[in-house]
Write a protein that holds these residues in place. Structure first.
Motif, mmCIF file in Angstrom:
data_model
loop_
_atom_site.group_PDB
_atom_site.id
_atom_site.type_symbol
_atom_site.label_atom_id
_atom_site.label_comp_id
_atom_site.label_asym_id
_atom_site.label_seq_id
_atom_site.Cartn_x
_atom_site.Cartn_y
_atom_site.Cartn_z
ATOM 1 N N THR A 1 2.631 2.553 2.516
ATOM 2 C CA THR A 1 2.580 3.302 3.771
ATOM 3 C C THR A 1 3.980 3.407 4.382
ATOM 4 N N HIS B 1 8.798 8.701 1.471
ATOM 5 C CA HIS B 1 9.239 8.526 2.859
ATOM 6 C C HIS B 1 10.756 8.581 2.976
ATOM 7 N N LYS C 1 0.809 -1.221 0.000
ATOM 8 C CA LYS C 1 0.000 0.000 0.000
ATOM 9 C C LYS C 1 0.843 1.272 0.000
#
Length: 243
Positions: free
Chosen positions: A64, A95, A62
């Motif tokens: 994340t 990220h 996903k």
């Protein structure tokens, strides 16, 4: 602290199988993640199928932050490959900041089983891997803790800067070559388009000339037919008058 590899190994047969089958629906990515996680016993430091699980999570997860951290730990603790961890931190731009913080902490946080020299060597390896990936070395250097001794830091930085300059030059030479190719292709296309316009104009002129010739031939034919019919009528008139 266990040794960390700096090389990127080739794909295993199982990794090649996953790359080929998952995108086409041959196997389900969620099922593969569950099976691999169960087989590994849920331990991030287990080297078995660490790269395979990291690949499936990165490509079919996903996206994340928790998944990104899991992938980074799989490369660092499972596969024990610093170069692959750095490359992933650079790929995951969403990220990247958090992942780089994890990388720095991994290379600087004290470990009871490691001494200062091992930590310095690990951080030096991080600098080398970051240089190969084109990462921001300035921020990494500023993250070096006080008192940490990194053997050969100066040569590493000089080599990284030299390598970066070489890459910039290669990029500039490639851009110049592409610009020259683009100009030559545009000239060729312009020349071909002009030839095409000339051919079309010549074809139009030839067609118009043929129409004019055809019309002229029809007109001459009509004139000849009228002349013949007139001559025939005159013969009939003269014969009638003589009689």
């Amino acid at each position: 602290m266990s040794s960390t590899s700096m090389t990127i190994d080739s794909d295993s047969p199982f990794m090649s199988f996953l790359r080929a089958t998952i995108p086409h629906g041959g196997v389900d990515a969620v099922t593969v993640r569950k099976r691999l996680g169960s087989y590994r016993g849920g331990r991030l430091d287990n080297p078995v199928f660490a790269r395979e699980l990291a690949f499936v999570t990165e490509k079919f997860g996903k996206g994340t932050l928790s998944e990104s951290k899991e992938v980074l730990n799989l490369y660092l603790l499972g596969a024990k490959n610093l170069s692959m961890a750095v490359a992933f931190a650079e790929r995951d731009t969403k990220h990247s900041k958090d992942l780089w913080k994890m990388l720095v902490d991994h290379c600087t946080v004290s470990d009871p089983s490691s001494d200062a020299s091992e930590k310095g060597a690990l951080f030096g390896s991080l600098l080398e891997a970051a240089a190969h990936c084109g990462a921001d070395l300035a921020s990494l250097v500023s993250s070096i803790p006080e008192g940490m001794s990194i053997e050969g830091l100066r040569p590493k930085l000089i080599s990284a800067i030299t390598d970066y300059r070489h890459k910039v030059r290669i990029h500039e030479y490639t851009a110049d070559a592409l610009s020259e190719d683009k100009v030559s292709l545009l000239r060729e296309l312009c020349h071909l388009s002009r030839r095409g316009e000339r051919a079309i104009e010549r074809k139009v002129r030839d067609g118009a000339h043929k129409k004019d010739v055809h019309s002229s031939n029809k007109l001459n034919l009509l004139k000849m037919q009228r002349m013949k019919s007139g001559a025939t009528s005159m013969r009939h008139t003269s014969s009638f008058s003589l009689s």
